[in-house]
Every structure is written in structure tokens, then in C-alpha cells.
Design a protein around this motif. Structure first.
Motif: not given
Ligand code: BTN
Length: 301
Positions: A60-61, A84, A88-90, A95, A155, A158
Motif C-alpha cells: 500500500s502506498t 497495490q 486500503r480504504g476508509r 481498495w 465513486k 477515494g
Molecule cells: C476510500 O475511498 O475508502 C479511500 C481509498 C483510498 C485508496 C488509496 S490508493 C493509494 C493509497 N494507498 C492505499 O492503500 N489507499 C490509498
């Protein structure tokens, strides 16, 4: 393990030497490459995107940058990835996107702010991302509180902001941005076809990730800088100009509770003021909302 390899690579290509080229040649995709040197050269910024590392595949970045943050990389450092494996997302969501199909990047900031101002970073990043996307592609997206970038209810991007605290003060914040760039309708998993959309689906154009990244970084710096300069009201007003939330009927999803309400306003801290079905106003800071696509006023409107 991963971070050691990346750190070695960064040292090898002179990342930590101010006079050397950061990150040498791009390690990014060949079909739609992101060239860190070109970004650094072209970007009209003071600090965001002046140190850039473009990688093919990472967990994940956000994770990479968090670890680089611990090693002392400067305010404004950017890490991009084509793929990735653990994006991860919220709210604990994942993601994921096929390699090269999205613009996936994170930037690190070291703002001198109070913990309670962190939600404002999230809103500032949403405005910067929406405006950057608009500047680069002509799309006029909306923002679903707090920071989903949507187009016609689906969407397109994110944002995940994660802070590291020291003595209850935010030491560094990593802001991760994922933009759906190139996926076509048939390429989405069935459960996302009605929920997500790509820039290509909206415009029919294969916009280059490099150009979108530049515009989004420029607009993110502009908005984050307003917070750093102590001017949150402009960020809040800009957020409202892109809002696809205020005046809408929403389902509010909190850890222990779900209720229907009307989204009324933002407060000074970026919290969403809603009015529930009994007319009671509540302010939410955490959690999620889903739009019911019905407009309704709030008491006092
Ligand atoms: C969301 O909408 O839930 C947030 C998504 C965020 C995704 C980005 S992709 C680059 C960065 N690295 C991650 O693991 N997540 C964010």
C-alpha cells in the motif's frame, strides 16, 4: 522487508541527497508511465511532489510512506504505485485495482496542527482531488462527505488520510489518493458496476496518469497550504462548492448505529451536521454516509 528494499533503492538513486535526482528512472508502467523527474520538473508547487518515488508493485502506498516518514523523508514526499497488493480504504475496507488501471499515490505532510484539525485535512484533500481532476479532465465531480469523489452517484476517487501521533500531536499525516482512471464497464467486478466509475467511462478519453497526478498534486498543495496558513474557512467553502451531500437525505452509518437523516451543513471542524427523522440535529465526525438521492431541507433553512 519491502521497505528495506525500497529504502536501499532510494539511497542508491540519491533520494536523500538534495543534489541528486530523486529515484532515478521511473519504475512505473510502460503503457501509462509516471516519470518522477518530469513531475518534479513540471509541477507548479513549493513542496508537494518535490520528492517523488514511482514504484510498480507495493502493499500500500500509505504503508510505504508511513515507513519512509519514520525515516525522515520531507514534507510533501509522494509515492505512486501501479499496483497495490493490500490497498486500503476508509473504515477497514480494501481498495484494489488491476495494475496500471488507477492513479494510486500517497503524500506525506508534517503540518503543525492540532489533532482536532485532522478532519480538515481530509476535506482539503477532497477539494484538491476534485479540483485537480476537473482541471486535468474537464469532469465536474462532487464530494460525498467526507471525501469520496463521485460522479453521478458513482465513486471515481477515494482518499484515506492516516495520522501518526506523538504526545497526542499529529507528527505526520499520510494522505492516500486512489483515482479510477482506465477501467472499462465490463472490467469492474459485478458488485461495483453501479457504485464505481472511471475517468475513461465518464469521458471516453485515455487521460495520462502523469498529467492527472500533476494537477491533483498542485490542487492538493493549494488546499493543504490554506490549513497550514490558518485559513480553514476557505477550504470549507471550497468543499461546499463541490458538495454532493448537503441537502440530501442520507443513511448515516456509525460503528454501533445506522439512521436516516438529512445532511444540513458542515461545522468549523469539518463535522457533518445532520437532522434525524425526529428533527434532532447531530454532528458526525467519524463514520460513513450513503446518499438516498432525495433532496430535503433542514429546520432553519
Ligand atoms: C476510500 O475511498 O475508502 C479511500 C481509498 C483510498 C485508496 C488509496 S490508493 C493509494 C493509497 N494507498 C492505499 O492503500 N489507499 C490509498
Amino acid at each position: 522487508m519491502e521497505i528495506n528494499v525500497i529504502m536501499n533503492d532510494l539511497h542508491r538513486c540519491g533520494y536523500f541527497n538534495e543534489t541528486a535526482d530523486p529515484c532515478g528512472s521511473s519504475l512505473s508502467s510502460e503503457t501509462d508511465p509516471i516519470d518522477p523527474k518530469l513531475l518534479i520538473q513540471m509541477i507548479q508547487n513549493q513542496w508537494l511532489g518535490k520528492k517523488v518515488c514511482c514504484l510498480r508493485s507495493v502493499s500500500s502506498t500509505n504503508d510505504i510512506l508511513e515507513k519512509l516518514g519514520e525515516q525522515g523523508v520531507p514534507h510533501g514526499t509522494v509515492v505512486t504505485a501501479d499496483y497495490q497488493s493490500a490497498g486500503r480504504g476508509r473504515a477497514g475496507r480494501s481498495w484494489s485495482a488491476p495494475s496500471g488501471s488507477g492513479l494510486l499515490f500517497s503524500y506525506l505532510i508534517r503540518p503543525e496542527i492540532e489533532a482536532k484539525e485532522i478532519p480538515l485535512i481530509t476535506l482539503a484533500a477532497a477539494v484538491g482531488t476534485a479540483r485537480g481532476l476537473e482541471k486535468a479532465t474537464g469532469i465536474r465531480p462532487g464530494i460525498k462527505w467526507p471525501n469520496d469523489i463521485i460522479f453521478e452517484g458513482r465513486k471515481v476517487a477515494g482518499i484515506l488520510a492516516e495520522a501518526r501521533f506523538e504526545h497526542s500531536h499529529p507528527k505526520a499525516v499520510v494522505v492516500g489518493v486512489g483515482i479510477n482512471m482506465h477501467l472499462q464497464t465490463h472490467e469492474w467486478p459485478a458488485e461495483l458496476t453501479n457504485k464505481a466509475i472511471s475517468v475513461f467511462q465518464i469521458t471516453g478519453v485515455f487521460f495520462k496518469r502523469q498529467e492527472v497526478l500533476q494537477a491533483v498534486c498542485e490542487e492538493n498543495e493549494r488546499e493543504i497550504e490554506r490549513l497550514i496558513q490558518g485559513d480553514p474557512q476557505i477550504v470549507l467553502n471550497n468543499w461546499l462548492a463541490y458538495s454532493a451531500t448537503i441537502g440530501q437525505v442520507v443513511d448515516v452509518v456509525l460503528p454501533n448505529e445506522v439512521f436516516r437523516a438529512t445532511a444540513c451543513a458542515l461545522n468549523q471542524d469539518g463535522g457533518l451536521i445532520v437532522q434525524d427523522e425526529f428533527g434532532v440535529q447531530r454532528t458526525i465526525y467519524m463514520g460513513d454516509i450513503s446518499l438516498r438521492h432525495v433532496n430535503r431541507g433542514c429546520t432553519g433553512d
